[in-house]
Design a protein around this motif. Sequence first.
Motif, PDB file in Angstrom:
ATOM      1  N   TYR A  47      99.068 142.880  49.002  1.00  0.00           N
ATOM      2  CA  TYR A  47      99.822 143.122  47.780  1.00  0.00           C
ATOM      3  C   TYR A  47      98.876 143.594  46.688  1.00  0.00           C
ATOM      4  O   TYR A  47      97.691 143.271  46.688  1.00  0.00           O
ATOM      5  CB  TYR A  47     100.603 141.875  47.331  1.00  0.00           C
ATOM      6  N   TRP A 107     104.011 145.360  47.614  1.00  0.00           N
ATOM      7  CA  TRP A 107     103.618 144.834  48.923  1.00  0.00           C
ATOM      8  C   TRP A 107     103.467 145.977  49.918  1.00  0.00           C
ATOM      9  O   TRP A 107     104.154 146.994  49.832  1.00  0.00           O
ATOM     10  CB  TRP A 107     104.657 143.845  49.438  1.00  0.00           C
ATOM     11  N   GLU A 108     102.564 145.782  50.877  1.00  0.00           N
ATOM     12  CA  GLU A 108     102.344 146.765  51.932  1.00  0.00           C
ATOM     13  C   GLU A 108     102.106 146.031  53.242  1.00  0.00           C
ATOM     14  O   GLU A 108     101.365 145.046  53.288  1.00  0.00           O
ATOM     15  CB  GLU A 108     101.141 147.645  51.600  1.00  0.00           C
ATOM     16  N   CYS A 109     102.732 146.496  54.288  1.00  0.00           N
ATOM     17  CA  CYS A 109     102.570 145.889  55.612  1.00  0.00           C
ATOM     18  C   CYS A 109     102.276 146.999  56.615  1.00  0.00           C
ATOM     19  O   CYS A 109     103.041 147.959  56.726  1.00  0.00           O
ATOM     20  CB  CYS A 109     103.829 145.117  56.007  1.00  0.00           C
ATOM     21  N   VAL A 110     101.150 146.863  57.329  1.00  0.00           N
ATOM     22  CA  VAL A 110     100.716 147.886  58.273  1.00  0.00           C
ATOM     23  C   VAL A 110     100.430 147.221  59.615  1.00  0.00           C
ATOM     24  O   VAL A 110      99.722 146.205  59.674  1.00  0.00           O
ATOM     25  CB  VAL A 110      99.451 148.613  57.766  1.00  0.00           C
TER      26      VAL A 110
END
Length: 239
Positions: free
Chosen positions: A112, A169-172
Amino acid sequence: MQEPHPVGWSFLHFLEEMTMTLIEQPSVTVMQIEASTVRYLNQYRCPYCQNEWEDVWDCGCNDRCPDCNKEIEPYDSALIEGESAETELPVEEPASANVTAAGVNRLFIVSYEIDYVHRVSVGVTADSLEAAQQLAEQAFNDGTIWDDTAAMPLFSDEYHEVEGESLAWECVAVAQLPEPDHSVRQLKKEQATMQVCRGLVEAYKQGEANGGIIDWEDLDQLIPLALQALGKPVLDIQS
């Protein structure tokens, strides 16, 4: 006049045929393919304390020296293949393939970002506001504003969240988890330093209680933590 149904036809038979037809149709699912992100292996050499280290970033950016906290430019930056992100593309697969993929756990990096202000305050002796600010700016450019000297004492070094900040937020998805970066390593060093300090104080108290005799075992167990705080490899200490 409505056309009569074939002999032996029933609504239940009709439903069965329709169900089998739907099952045999190919379905569209999601196939994960790996797309490489651009990463750089940066090499650093601190001119102040001669410390050398390397770190992986998404660009050839500056980094802070793990020992003296000076901001240092990389003397070498090499392009490498970074962690693998996953891109979703539709592909036709049998419907049965969806059943096995649903319960498989994968690795993700969840991050985040939040807006903040970095505020640093130092003491400066000068004959005017302009001269004081000029001295502070020069110290900032030289990377010495955090040295906390008698001529320029450090009063605060704080991070404040911006009012009305945006939280992103970021999800990889990744093939494997990366190594912790410099910020995490520095945090672990600081935690180890505090543990060593607490251990020394406790060992001193125990020594006073034992008539001035300090048990070497109380000190030996602090050596690995002290080496970790210094960023040195943990060695076998013989008592």
